[in-house]
Design a protein around this motif. Sequence first.
Motif: not given
Length: 327
Positions: A83-89, A319-325, A17-20
């Motif tokens: 917001w890793a969910r939206d800017c990650s691959a 929220s939670l899903h938004c800050i992770s990928m 899991t990737q988190i910023i």
Amino acid sequence: MFTQKKLIAEFEKQDFTQIIFPHQKTDWAEYLQEAQATFVNIINAVRKQQKCLVIAYDINSVKKHFKEFDNLEFIKYETDDTWARDCSALTIIENGEKKLLDFQFNGWGNKFAHTKDNKMSKALSSYYKYPMQSIDFVLEGGGVESNGDGVILTTTNCMHNPNRNPNLNAATITKELQNYFRVKEILYLSHGHLAGDDTDSHIDTLARFIAKDAIMYVQCKDKNDEHYEALTNMEKELKTIASAKNFKLIALPMSKSVYFEGERLPATYANFLFVNGAVLVPIYNVETDEAALDIFRKTFPQREVVAIDCSVLIRQHGSLHCISMNF
């Protein structure tokens, strides 16, 4: 030769899991210590199950927040926000091999600064062990849900919004998505929104695939709630889809209203996070939390259900899903 592709479903096995991690130059600056404590809690919950990659503005400063480093890796990069969910691959399988697709990120329709976030995946590409392809198409990870079996769920309000890909019409956007993910069908929800949402109705705030034939979604039963009409119409759409596709539907309660500085926030239990062996569930310190957690426990008896206090995260409308990928 026909290229076989699929967007891997989030309930499938993950590598990490990737988190910023939030820093002073992000929108968390006003209550940075609270935000960082929440991120530390999430990272610790993730690394109990699998590796967590933390993107850090300053690795030494971020490491000070942790006593142990099992299942933790750090990589230096300064972002606009977190917001890793939206800017990650996004991870796909193409002809049996994993591959990363790096879509364009424009700050949810140029609402917020995004230049550094948009360049992040390419800048970190040497870290990832899978090849990465840059895509000239604006798409956020929170805007698409895959069942891992040829179906993607999304919303018209986000995907067809002219603030994303203004030169493409709805039919062309659908064809592009089918090409990128080689799916049999793109299912669009035309109803559903949350007050305070900046994403133009990301699907991950409303409805999520939890299996190839099951969708968990937000249900609003209170006729006095401002969301009642939109979410009831969304529920009708989902029931039509479920009947046609033989999908199972699991309803989540609408969160009790959460406010910050007089603004209603888009608190949603649909923004949960799958990790290997567990599902992390956002809670907001309101009376509906326990009912939501009970539904998750009954739905996922083979997974550990972990409640994560996201009352600080939701102040920034995510929220939670938004800050992770997941990768």
